[in-house]
Motif scaffolding. Structure first.
Motif, PDB file in Angstrom:
ATOM      1  N   GLU A 197       0.863  -1.178   0.000  1.00  0.00           N
ATOM      2  CA  GLU A 197       0.000   0.000   0.000  1.00  0.00           C
ATOM      3  C   GLU A 197       0.902   1.232   0.000  1.00  0.00           C
ATOM      4  O   GLU A 197       1.300   1.737   1.031  1.00  0.00           O
ATOM      5  N   ALA A 198       1.251   1.697  -1.183  1.00  0.00           N
ATOM      6  CA  ALA A 198       2.166   2.829  -1.286  1.00  0.00           C
ATOM      7  C   ALA A 198       1.546   3.892  -2.184  1.00  0.00           C
ATOM      8  O   ALA A 198       0.950   3.589  -3.205  1.00  0.00           O
ATOM      9  N   ALA A 199       1.713   5.119  -1.766  1.00  0.00           N
ATOM     10  CA  ALA A 199       1.246   6.245  -2.577  1.00  0.00           C
ATOM     11  C   ALA A 199       2.412   6.730  -3.425  1.00  0.00           C
ATOM     12  O   ALA A 199       3.556   6.789  -2.961  1.00  0.00           O
ATOM     13  N   LEU A 200       2.123   7.048  -4.666  1.00  0.00           N
ATOM     14  CA  LEU A 200       3.166   7.553  -5.549  1.00  0.00           C
ATOM     15  C   LEU A 200       3.440   9.015  -5.248  1.00  0.00           C
ATOM     16  O   LEU A 200       2.524   9.801  -5.030  1.00  0.00           O
ATOM     17  N   ARG A 201       4.707   9.334  -5.263  1.00  0.00           N
ATOM     18  CA  ARG A 201       5.083  10.726  -5.092  1.00  0.00           C
ATOM     19  C   ARG A 201       5.122  11.347  -6.480  1.00  0.00           C
ATOM     20  O   ARG A 201       5.885  10.926  -7.338  1.00  0.00           O
ATOM     21  N   LEU A 202       4.282  12.314  -6.701  1.00  0.00           N
ATOM     22  CA  LEU A 202       4.216  12.958  -8.001  1.00  0.00           C
ATOM     23  C   LEU A 202       4.860  14.327  -7.923  1.00  0.00           C
ATOM     24  O   LEU A 202       4.753  15.029  -6.916  1.00  0.00           O
ATOM     25  N   ARG A 203       5.513  14.697  -9.006  1.00  0.00           N
ATOM     26  CA  ARG A 203       6.121  16.020  -9.055  1.00  0.00           C
ATOM     27  C   ARG A 203       5.251  16.924  -9.914  1.00  0.00           C
ATOM     28  O   ARG A 203       4.451  16.457 -10.711  1.00  0.00           O
ATOM     29  N   GLU A 204       5.427  18.209  -9.741  1.00  0.00           N
ATOM     30  CA  GLU A 204       4.692  19.172 -10.548  1.00  0.00           C
ATOM     31  C   GLU A 204       5.142  19.035 -11.995  1.00  0.00           C
ATOM     32  O   GLU A 204       6.329  18.925 -12.284  1.00  0.00           O
ATOM     33  N   ASP A 205       4.197  19.042 -12.916  1.00  0.00           N
ATOM     34  CA  ASP A 205       4.501  18.905 -14.332  1.00  0.00           C
ATOM     35  C   ASP A 205       4.795  20.286 -14.902  1.00  0.00           C
ATOM     36  O   ASP A 205       3.890  21.086 -15.145  1.00  0.00           O
ATOM     37  N   LYS A 206       6.077  20.581 -15.070  1.00  0.00           N
ATOM     38  CA  LYS A 206       6.456  21.886 -15.608  1.00  0.00           C
ATOM     39  C   LYS A 206       7.649  21.721 -16.538  1.00  0.00           C
ATOM     40  O   LYS A 206       8.444  20.788 -16.391  1.00  0.00           O
ATOM     41  N   VAL A 207       7.768  22.629 -17.482  1.00  0.00           N
ATOM     42  CA  VAL A 207       8.865  22.604 -18.442  1.00  0.00           C
ATOM     43  C   VAL A 207      10.136  23.062 -17.735  1.00  0.00           C
ATOM     44  O   VAL A 207      10.154  24.106 -17.088  1.00  0.00           O
ATOM     45  N   THR A 208      11.197  22.270 -17.887  1.00  0.00           N
ATOM     46  CA  THR A 208      12.461  22.638 -17.245  1.00  0.00           C
ATOM     47  C   THR A 208      13.567  22.899 -18.259  1.00  0.00           C
ATOM     48  O   THR A 208      14.617  23.399 -17.897  1.00  0.00           O
ATOM     49  N   GLU A 209      13.340  22.546 -19.521  1.00  0.00           N
ATOM     50  CA  GLU A 209      14.337  22.750 -20.559  1.00  0.00           C
ATOM     51  C   GLU A 209      13.826  23.770 -21.568  1.00  0.00           C
ATOM     52  O   GLU A 209      12.625  23.857 -21.832  1.00  0.00           O
ATOM     53  N   THR A 210      14.740  24.501 -22.152  1.00  0.00           N
ATOM     54  CA  THR A 210      14.340  25.449 -23.192  1.00  0.00           C
ATOM     55  C   THR A 210      14.350  24.738 -24.543  1.00  0.00           C
ATOM     56  O   THR A 210      15.059  23.751 -24.737  1.00  0.00           O
ATOM     57  N   ASP A 211      13.568  25.257 -25.481  1.00  0.00           N
ATOM     58  CA  ASP A 211      13.477  24.680 -26.827  1.00  0.00           C
ATOM     59  C   ASP A 211      14.710  25.114 -27.617  1.00  0.00           C
ATOM     60  O   ASP A 211      14.858  26.275 -27.971  1.00  0.00           O
ATOM     61  N   ARG A 212      15.596  24.164 -27.892  1.00  0.00           N
ATOM     62  CA  ARG A 212      16.821  24.469 -28.624  1.00  0.00           C
ATOM     63  C   ARG A 212      16.843  23.746 -29.969  1.00  0.00           C
ATOM     64  O   ARG A 212      17.899  23.523 -30.547  1.00  0.00           O
ATOM     65  N   ALA A 213      15.663  23.380 -30.487  1.00  0.00           N
ATOM     66  CA  ALA A 213      15.581  22.633 -31.744  1.00  0.00           C
ATOM     67  C   ALA A 213      16.225  23.407 -32.885  1.00  0.00           C
ATOM     68  O   ALA A 213      16.967  22.838 -33.696  1.00  0.00           O
ATOM     69  N   ALA A 214      15.959  24.685 -32.993  1.00  0.00           N
ATOM     70  CA  ALA A 214      16.523  25.481 -34.088  1.00  0.00           C
ATOM     71  C   ALA A 214      18.047  25.471 -34.025  1.00  0.00           C
ATOM     72  O   ALA A 214      18.722  25.355 -35.049  1.00  0.00           O
ATOM     73  N   GLU A 215      18.591  25.568 -32.837  1.00  0.00           N
ATOM     74  CA  GLU A 215      20.045  25.545 -32.661  1.00  0.00           C
ATOM     75  C   GLU A 215      20.624  24.190 -33.071  1.00  0.00           C
ATOM     76  O   GLU A 215      21.642  24.111 -33.746  1.00  0.00           O
ATOM     77  N   TYR A 216      19.973  23.113 -32.659  1.00  0.00           N
ATOM     78  CA  TYR A 216      20.455  21.768 -32.997  1.00  0.00           C
ATOM     79  C   TYR A 216      20.312  21.479 -34.487  1.00  0.00           C
ATOM     80  O   TYR A 216      21.142  20.812 -35.086  1.00  0.00           O
ATOM     81  N   GLN A 217      19.242  21.985 -35.097  1.00  0.00           N
ATOM     82  CA  GLN A 217      18.983  21.676 -36.495  1.00  0.00           C
ATOM     83  C   GLN A 217      19.692  22.628 -37.458  1.00  0.00           C
ATOM     84  O   GLN A 217      19.668  22.413 -38.662  1.00  0.00           O
TER      85      GLN A 217
END
Length: 96
Positions: free
Chosen positions: A57-77
């Motif tokens: 009987e264990a409850a899952l520890r959930l974290r807040e769902d938030k963006v932590t990384e910036t979108d660097r797709a243009a830089e990579y591509q």
């Protein structure tokens, strides 16, 4: 349900395994042991027992769902030879 040597040979072929005669005999015994255990487990009366999602009987520890990384797709591509709609375009290698 008991398997035969023919069943073991078929399973080995489908699994792309090469088994000699002794290995097929050993595998036959092991697989039949597994099936015997499953048949024994199916005889257990489970009426009135509520299924469990987890044995503890264990409850899952959930974290807040938030963006932590910036979108660097243009830089990579930027170094890719060809990009369309944020997808890398590659030459066709498989002929139709």
């Amino acid at each position: 349900m008991a398997l035969t040597l023919a069943d073991v040979a078929k399973i080995a072929r489908l699994s792309r395994l090469t088994l000699n005669g002794a290995e097929q005999e050993k595998m036959l015994d092991e697989l039949n042991s597994v099936f015997a255990l499953v048949e024994k487990m199916q005889t257990v009366d489970t009426d009135g027992i509520e299924p469990m999602a987890h044995p503890h009987e264990a409850a899952l520890r959930l974290r807040e769902d938030k963006v932590t990384e910036t979108d660097r797709a243009a830089e990579y591509q930027a170094v890719a030879p060809e990009v369309r709609n944020r997808l890398y375009i590659v030459p066709q290698v498989i002929e139709e």
